[in-house]
Design a protein around this motif. Structure first.
Motif, PDB file in Angstrom:
ATOM      1  N   TRP A  34       0.833  -1.209   0.000  1.00  0.00           N
ATOM      2  CA  TRP A  34       0.000   0.000   0.000  1.00  0.00           C
ATOM      3  C   TRP A  34       0.862   1.250   0.000  1.00  0.00           C
ATOM      4  O   TRP A  34       0.566   2.209  -0.703  1.00  0.00           O
ATOM      5  N   GLU A  35       1.928   1.240   0.796  1.00  0.00           N
ATOM      6  CA  GLU A  35       2.798   2.408   0.857  1.00  0.00           C
ATOM      7  C   GLU A  35       3.420   2.699  -0.507  1.00  0.00           C
ATOM      8  O   GLU A  35       3.474   3.856  -0.935  1.00  0.00           O
ATOM      9  N   LYS A  36       3.882   1.667  -1.179  1.00  0.00           N
ATOM     10  CA  LYS A  36       4.474   1.860  -2.504  1.00  0.00           C
ATOM     11  C   LYS A  36       3.427   2.311  -3.509  1.00  0.00           C
ATOM     12  O   LYS A  36       3.665   3.232  -4.290  1.00  0.00           O
ATOM     13  N   TYR A  37       2.266   1.668  -3.500  1.00  0.00           N
ATOM     14  CA  TYR A  37       1.229   1.970  -4.471  1.00  0.00           C
ATOM     15  C   TYR A  37       0.741   3.410  -4.333  1.00  0.00           C
ATOM     16  O   TYR A  37       0.592   4.118  -5.322  1.00  0.00           O
ATOM     17  N   PHE A  38       0.499   3.836  -3.102  1.00  0.00           N
ATOM     18  CA  PHE A  38      -0.040   5.175  -2.864  1.00  0.00           C
ATOM     19  C   PHE A  38       1.047   6.217  -2.612  1.00  0.00           C
ATOM     20  O   PHE A  38       0.750   7.387  -2.409  1.00  0.00           O
ATOM     21  N   ASN A  39       2.321   5.788  -2.601  1.00  0.00           N
ATOM     22  CA  ASN A  39       3.461   6.681  -2.367  1.00  0.00           C
ATOM     23  C   ASN A  39       3.301   7.445  -1.050  1.00  0.00           C
ATOM     24  O   ASN A  39       3.353   8.680  -1.005  1.00  0.00           O
ATOM     25  N   ILE A  40       3.090   6.666   0.019  1.00  0.00           N
ATOM     26  CA  ILE A  40       2.923   7.239   1.358  1.00  0.00           C
ATOM     27  C   ILE A  40       3.797   6.463   2.332  1.00  0.00           C
ATOM     28  O   ILE A  40       4.317   5.402   1.995  1.00  0.00           O
ATOM     29  N   GLN A  41       3.948   6.980   3.524  1.00  0.00           N
ATOM     30  CA  GLN A  41       4.645   6.304   4.619  1.00  0.00           C
ATOM     31  C   GLN A  41       3.691   6.240   5.808  1.00  0.00           C
ATOM     32  O   GLN A  41       3.240   7.280   6.287  1.00  0.00           O
ATOM     33  N   ILE A  42       3.391   5.044   6.276  1.00  0.00           N
ATOM     34  CA  ILE A  42       2.547   4.864   7.445  1.00  0.00           C
ATOM     35  C   ILE A  42       3.458   4.485   8.607  1.00  0.00           C
ATOM     36  O   ILE A  42       4.136   3.450   8.539  1.00  0.00           O
ATOM     37  N   PRO A  43       3.497   5.305   9.647  1.00  0.00           N
ATOM     38  CA  PRO A  43       4.367   5.009  10.790  1.00  0.00           C
ATOM     39  C   PRO A  43       3.995   3.669  11.439  1.00  0.00           C
ATOM     40  O   PRO A  43       2.827   3.264  11.429  1.00  0.00           O
ATOM     41  N   ASP A  44       4.985   2.998  12.016  1.00  0.00           N
ATOM     42  CA  ASP A  44       4.769   1.695  12.648  1.00  0.00           C
ATOM     43  C   ASP A  44       3.689   1.740  13.718  1.00  0.00           C
ATOM     44  O   ASP A  44       2.876   0.822  13.829  1.00  0.00           O
ATOM     45  N   VAL A  45       3.676   2.802  14.506  1.00  0.00           N
ATOM     46  CA  VAL A  45       2.685   2.919  15.583  1.00  0.00           C
ATOM     47  C   VAL A  45       1.274   2.916  14.998  1.00  0.00           C
ATOM     48  O   VAL A  45       0.367   2.280  15.534  1.00  0.00           O
ATOM     49  N   GLU A  46       1.085   3.613  13.900  1.00  0.00           N
ATOM     50  CA  GLU A  46      -0.217   3.659  13.240  1.00  0.00           C
ATOM     51  C   GLU A  46      -0.526   2.326  12.559  1.00  0.00           C
ATOM     52  O   GLU A  46      -1.649   1.831  12.620  1.00  0.00           O
ATOM     53  N   ALA A  47       0.470   1.735  11.927  1.00  0.00           N
ATOM     54  CA  ALA A  47       0.281   0.476  11.211  1.00  0.00           C
ATOM     55  C   ALA A  47      -0.161  -0.646  12.153  1.00  0.00           C
ATOM     56  O   ALA A  47      -0.967  -1.495  11.767  1.00  0.00           O
ATOM     57  N   GLU A  48       0.347  -0.632  13.369  1.00  0.00           N
ATOM     58  CA  GLU A  48      -0.019  -1.667  14.340  1.00  0.00           C
ATOM     59  C   GLU A  48      -1.492  -1.617  14.708  1.00  0.00           C
ATOM     60  O   GLU A  48      -2.051  -2.615  15.170  1.00  0.00           O
ATOM     61  N   LYS A  49      -2.137  -0.481  14.486  1.00  0.00           N
ATOM     62  CA  LYS A  49      -3.555  -0.325  14.811  1.00  0.00           C
ATOM     63  C   LYS A  49      -4.471  -0.734  13.661  1.00  0.00           C
ATOM     64  O   LYS A  49      -5.681  -0.766  13.818  1.00  0.00           O
ATOM     65  N   ILE A  50      -3.904  -1.049  12.490  1.00  0.00           N
ATOM     66  CA  ILE A  50      -4.712  -1.452  11.339  1.00  0.00           C
ATOM     67  C   ILE A  50      -5.064  -2.926  11.485  1.00  0.00           C
ATOM     68  O   ILE A  50      -4.190  -3.792  11.456  1.00  0.00           O
ATOM     69  N   SER A  51      -6.355  -3.190  11.681  1.00  0.00           N
ATOM     70  CA  SER A  51      -6.779  -4.581  11.836  1.00  0.00           C
ATOM     71  C   SER A  51      -7.917  -4.950  10.891  1.00  0.00           C
ATOM     72  O   SER A  51      -8.267  -6.118  10.791  1.00  0.00           O
ATOM     73  N   THR A  52      -8.482  -3.959  10.212  1.00  0.00           N
ATOM     74  CA  THR A  52      -9.559  -4.228   9.247  1.00  0.00           C
ATOM     75  C   THR A  52      -9.253  -3.485   7.957  1.00  0.00           C
ATOM     76  O   THR A  52      -8.406  -2.580   7.925  1.00  0.00           O
ATOM     77  N   VAL A  53      -9.957  -3.853   6.906  1.00  0.00           N
ATOM     78  CA  VAL A  53      -9.797  -3.147   5.635  1.00  0.00           C
ATOM     79  C   VAL A  53     -10.217  -1.692   5.802  1.00  0.00           C
ATOM     80  O   VAL A  53      -9.577  -0.789   5.267  1.00  0.00           O
ATOM     81  N   GLN A  54     -11.267  -1.437   6.597  1.00  0.00           N
ATOM     82  CA  GLN A  54     -11.697  -0.054   6.822  1.00  0.00           C
ATOM     83  C   GLN A  54     -10.617   0.742   7.530  1.00  0.00           C
ATOM     84  O   GLN A  54     -10.388   1.910   7.215  1.00  0.00           O
ATOM     85  N   ASP A  55      -9.915   0.118   8.482  1.00  0.00           N
ATOM     86  CA  ASP A  55      -8.787   0.793   9.140  1.00  0.00           C
ATOM     87  C   ASP A  55      -7.733   1.184   8.105  1.00  0.00           C
ATOM     88  O   ASP A  55      -7.162   2.275   8.165  1.00  0.00           O
ATOM     89  N   ALA A  56      -7.465   0.279   7.171  1.00  0.00           N
ATOM     90  CA  ALA A  56      -6.475   0.550   6.122  1.00  0.00           C
ATOM     91  C   ALA A  56      -6.941   1.695   5.236  1.00  0.00           C
ATOM     92  O   ALA A  56      -6.157   2.602   4.906  1.00  0.00           O
ATOM     93  N   VAL A  57      -8.212   1.668   4.838  1.00  0.00           N
ATOM     94  CA  VAL A  57      -8.771   2.742   4.010  1.00  0.00           C
ATOM     95  C   VAL A  57      -8.654   4.076   4.738  1.00  0.00           C
ATOM     96  O   VAL A  57      -8.228   5.082   4.158  1.00  0.00           O
ATOM     97  N   ASP A  58      -9.012   4.087   6.010  1.00  0.00           N
ATOM     98  CA  ASP A  58      -8.947   5.325   6.798  1.00  0.00           C
ATOM     99  C   ASP A  58      -7.512   5.838   6.896  1.00  0.00           C
ATOM    100  O   ASP A  58      -7.257   7.038   6.753  1.00  0.00           O
ATOM    101  N   SER A  59      -6.577   4.931   7.128  1.00  0.00           N
ATOM    102  CA  SER A  59      -5.178   5.321   7.257  1.00  0.00           C
ATOM    103  C   SER A  59      -4.641   5.883   5.943  1.00  0.00           C
ATOM    104  O   SER A  59      -4.021   6.954   5.921  1.00  0.00           O
ATOM    105  N   VAL A  60      -4.877   5.173   4.859  1.00  0.00           N
ATOM    106  CA  VAL A  60      -4.413   5.647   3.551  1.00  0.00           C
ATOM    107  C   VAL A  60      -5.073   6.978   3.219  1.00  0.00           C
ATOM    108  O   VAL A  60      -4.408   7.905   2.742  1.00  0.00           O
ATOM    109  N   SER A  61      -6.360   7.098   3.496  1.00  0.00           N
ATOM    110  CA  SER A  61      -7.078   8.352   3.229  1.00  0.00           C
ATOM    111  C   SER A  61      -6.462   9.521   3.976  1.00  0.00           C
ATOM    112  O   SER A  61      -6.288  10.611   3.416  1.00  0.00           O
ATOM    113  N   ARG A  62      -6.128   9.289   5.252  1.00  0.00           N
ATOM    114  CA  ARG A  62      -5.499  10.360   6.047  1.00  0.00           C
ATOM    115  C   ARG A  62      -4.176  10.800   5.423  1.00  0.00           C
ATOM    116  O   ARG A  62      -3.881  11.991   5.343  1.00  0.00           O
TER     117      ARG A  62
END
Length: 73
Positions: free
Chosen positions: A12-40
């Motif tokens: 996802w990081e490569k595809y969207f050209n973003i960096q998601i911090p480890d602390v935030e990534a650890e909180k991603i447990s659903t597809v909606q969490d991933a969508v929300d994180s990428v959207s932010r």
């Protein structure tokens, strides 16, 4: 996070050209969490459902492209 989760995150990081911090990534447990994180990280506001739907579809496609069955055979 398991290895598969890390692999997805990197994809996802490569595809969207973003960096998601480890602390935030650890909180991603659903597809909606991933969508929300990428959207932010793309500065997409939460009420812009068409863009969030597009992100969901792209994440879903990335999930479909990972051949987990062969990894564990």
């Amino acid at each position: 996070m398991g290895l598969d989760s890390v692999e997805l995150l990197v994809t996802w990081e490569k595809y969207f050209n973003i960096q998601i911090p480890d602390v935030e990534a650890e909180k991603i447990s659903t597809v909606q969490d991933a969508v929300d994180s990428v959207s932010r990280h793309l500065n997409i506001i939460s009420n812009d459902t068409s863009l969030q739907d597009d992100i969901f579809n792209r994440i879903q496609a990335a999930l479909a492209n990972i051949d987990l069955k062969n990894k564990y055979s």
